[in-house]
Design an enzyme around this catalytic site. Structure first.
Site, PDB file in Angstrom:
ATOM      1  N   ASP A   1       0.810   1.607   8.902  1.00 29.86           N
ATOM      2  CA  ASP A   1       0.539   0.811  10.645  1.00 29.86           C
ATOM      3  C   ASP A   1       1.046   0.547  11.445  1.00 29.86           C
ATOM      4  OD1 ASP A   1      -1.432   0.012   7.923  1.00 29.86           O
ATOM      5  OD2 ASP A   1      -1.709  -1.919   8.713  1.00 29.86           O
TER       6      ASP A   1
ATOM      7  N   ARG B   1     -24.170  13.093  20.141  1.00 30.92           N
ATOM      8  CA  ARG B   1     -24.569  11.623  19.475  1.00 30.92           C
ATOM      9  C   ARG B   1     -23.332  11.493  19.915  1.00 30.92           C
ATOM     10  NH1 ARG B   1     -26.104  14.097  13.621  1.00 30.92           N
ATOM     11  NH2 ARG B   1     -27.993  13.301  13.780  1.00 30.92           N
TER      12      ARG B   1
ATOM     13  N   GLY C   1       0.758  -0.962   0.128  1.00 28.16           N
ATOM     14  CA  GLY C   1      -0.444   0.040  -0.381  1.00 28.16           C
ATOM     15  C   GLY C   1       1.292   1.192   0.045  1.00 28.16           C
TER      16      GLY C   1
ATOM     17  N   HIS D   1      -9.382   5.532   3.455  1.00 31.91           N
ATOM     18  CA  HIS D   1      -7.415   6.280   2.270  1.00 31.91           C
ATOM     19  C   HIS D   1      -7.440   7.143   2.829  1.00 31.91           C
ATOM     20  CE1 HIS D   1      -8.484   2.238   0.920  1.00 31.91           C
ATOM     21  NE2 HIS D   1      -7.524   2.530   0.834  1.00 31.91           N
TER      22      HIS D   1
ATOM     23  N   GLN E   1      -6.482   8.551   5.322  1.00 30.10           N
ATOM     24  CA  GLN E   1      -5.210   8.237   5.956  1.00 30.10           C
ATOM     25  C   GLN E   1      -3.848   8.271   4.874  1.00 30.10           C
ATOM     26  OE1 GLN E   1      -6.373   5.531   9.880  1.00 30.10           O
ATOM     27  NE2 GLN E   1      -8.103   5.483   7.979  1.00 30.10           N
ATOM     28  N   ARG E   2      -3.848   7.567   4.572  1.00 33.73           N
ATOM     29  CA  ARG E   2      -3.039   6.835   3.249  1.00 33.73           C
ATOM     30  C   ARG E   2      -2.303   8.302   2.635  1.00 33.73           C
ATOM     31  NH1 ARG E   2      -3.624   1.713   2.323  1.00 33.73           N
ATOM     32  NH2 ARG E   2      -3.041   2.314   0.079  1.00 33.73           N
TER      33      ARG E   2
ATOM     34  N   MET F   1      -7.482   3.336   9.906  1.00 31.80           N
ATOM     35  CA  MET F   1      -6.696   1.792   9.303  1.00 31.80           C
ATOM     36  C   MET F   1      -6.110   1.035  10.830  1.00 31.80           C
ATOM     37  SD  MET F   1      -5.717   2.606   5.926  1.00 31.80           S
ATOM     38  CE  MET F   1      -7.031   2.569   4.580  1.00 31.80           C
ATOM     39  N   GLY F   2      -5.899  -0.032  10.314  1.00 33.26           N
ATOM     40  CA  GLY F   2      -4.886  -0.762  11.351  1.00 33.26           C
ATOM     41  C   GLY F   2      -5.323  -2.205  11.384  1.00 33.26           C
TER      42      GLY F   2
HETATM   43  O1  F6P Z   1      -0.959  -0.850   4.139  1.00 35.15           O
HETATM   44  C1  F6P Z   1      -1.533  -0.384   5.465  1.00 35.15           C
HETATM   45  C2  F6P Z   1      -3.324  -0.638   4.549  1.00 35.15           C
HETATM   46  O2  F6P Z   1      -2.825   1.129   5.193  1.00 35.15           O
HETATM   47  C3  F6P Z   1      -4.015  -1.141   6.066  1.00 35.15           C
HETATM   48  O3  F6P Z   1      -4.169  -0.073   7.644  1.00 35.15           O
HETATM   49  C4  F6P Z   1      -5.427  -1.634   5.206  1.00 35.15           C
HETATM   50  O4  F6P Z   1      -5.347  -2.415   5.786  1.00 35.15           O
HETATM   51  C5  F6P Z   1      -5.166  -1.889   3.581  1.00 35.15           C
HETATM   52  O5  F6P Z   1      -3.503  -1.245   3.487  1.00 35.15           O
HETATM   53  C6  F6P Z   1      -5.856  -1.126   2.977  1.00 35.15           C
HETATM   54  O6  F6P Z   1      -4.900  -1.761   1.756  1.00 35.15           O
HETATM   55  P1  F6P Z   1      -5.717  -1.050   0.627  1.00 35.15           P
HETATM   56  O7  F6P Z   1      -5.471   0.375  -0.045  1.00 35.15           O
HETATM   57  O8  F6P Z   1      -5.133  -2.597  -1.144  1.00 35.15           O
HETATM   58  O9  F6P Z   1      -7.668  -1.499   0.107  1.00 35.15           O
END
Ligand code: F6P
Length: 343
Positions: free
Chosen positions: A127, A162, A10, A272, A274-275, A169-170
């Site tokens: 992660d 609420r 990822g 995503h 987060q990424r 993620m994790g």
């Molecule tokens: O690489 C880590 C991660 O972001 C995990 O936290 C998550 O489960 C996975 O990748 C999600 O992967 P993809 O982008 O393939 O859905």
């Protein structure tokens, strides 16, 4: 020397900063760098691009990876190792830098052990679950993004009385949940390492409301699991590698909380976000240090190693440490936070 670079698994914020640092240092050393597109896929298909100081300019703050990334490895093909060796010879590669998570680093360590290939690893993942390094770049950014989201959710949760269930993620390790939940003042933090009991979570939310605090934030890692025999039960679909396609635990627990407490519950899956996007300054610096250290390892011909952060120092550790291992959260820290804030 010709140095190959690939980014596997990822994506994560900071990958481009590593690539930039590798190219800058290698060029000063008189080495040539080539980048493989889409990880091992491009490596095996001879799909690569020459990386020069000119074409990595401006990469430091850019999220994602300019090289593209895929999961998968030479071990997916019966003749994968032979093809990998041939490609090293064909391109006259003196070294390959594999920037990846547990999966990619395991593949790198196996190729080094099985075929004697000159590979150096750089650990990346939001992660933070790689054994051998105190931190992987990308993690700090993910925690900041999740914390910002929790901060924003507090005000809307308070306005409406609420419960917000926030999924982060994790997969195997709850580092993002633990850190963002602590930084954001969560009511409960659910992590893969500690199976949860939804009844206890609800009791805590009710107790809190009883004390006049109407808004609650429950942070749940996507890989969190209920205690055996307790709800919810989720049948995850599988991805192409047979792994659970995670995502959705928040939506599964929200109705359980609503039923048991009678409070209005909403779900936020950060996913995503987060990424994606620009790395924090911390991640830019760590990624840069890792990139520079990876070139040093190549120059020293210290193959089969990955660069790691230990305390304040960047050191080297065997890539094989990643084989079958996951760096899970510090349970003592989890217990400390739980005792002080969830009870
Ligand atoms: O690489 C880590 C991660 O972001 C995990 O936290 C998550 O489960 C996975 O990748 C999600 O992967 P993809 O982008 O393939 O859905």
């Amino acid at each position: 020397m010709n140095i190959g670079v690939l980014t596997g698994g990822g994506d994560c914020p900071g990958l481009n900063a590593v690539i930039r640092a590798i190219v800058r240092k290698a060029e000063r050393n008189g080495d040539r760098v080539i980048g493989f597109r889409d990880a091992w896929k491009g490596f095996l298909a001879n799909d690569w691009v020459e990386l020069t100081v000119d074409n990595v300019r401006g990469l430091l703050p850019k999220g994602g990876t300019i090289l593209g990334t895929t999961r998968g490895s030479p071990y997916d093909h019966a003749d994968g190792i032979e093809r990998t060796k041939k490609q090293f010879a064909h391109l006259n590669l003196g070294a390959l830098v594999v920037i990846g998570g547990n999966g990619s680093l395991t593949v790198g360590s196996l190729l080094h052990a099985d075929a004697g290939l000159p590979i150096v690893g750089v650990p990346k993942t939001i992660d933070n679950d790689i054994v051998g390094t105190d931190v992987s770049f990308g993690f700090h950014t993910a925690v900041q993004v999740a914390t910002d989201a929790i901060d924003r959710l507090h005000t809307t949760a308070e306005s409406h009385d609420r419960v917000m269930v926030v999924e982060v993620m994790g997969r195997d390790a709850g580092w993002i949940a633990l850190m963002a939940g602590t930084a954001g003042g969560a009511t409960a933090i659910l992590v893969p390492e500690r199976p949860f009991d939804i009844e206890r979570v609800c009791e805590h939310v009710v107790r809190r409301h009883g004390r006049g605090r109407f808004a609650s934030i429950v942070v749940v890692a996507e890989g969190a699991k209920p205690m055996p025999g307790t709800p919810p039960h989720i049948d995850y679909a599988k991805d192409q590698f047979g792994r659970d396609r995670l995502g959705g635990i928040s939506a599964a627990i929200a109705p359980l909380i609503e039923e048991r407490t009678g409070y209005d519950v909403r779900v936020v899956q950060i996913g995503h976000i987060q990424r994606g996007g620009t790395p924090t300054a911390y991640d830019r610096v760590l990624a840069t240090r890792f990139g520079l250290a990876a070139v040093d390892a190549v120059t020293d011909r210290d193959f089969g190693k990955m660069v790691v952060l230990r305390g304040d120092n960047v050191e080297r550790a065997p890539m094989a440490l990643t084989q079958g291992n996951t760096r899970t959260i510090d349970l003592a820290l989890y217990d400390q936070v739980e005792a002080a804030f969830f009870g």
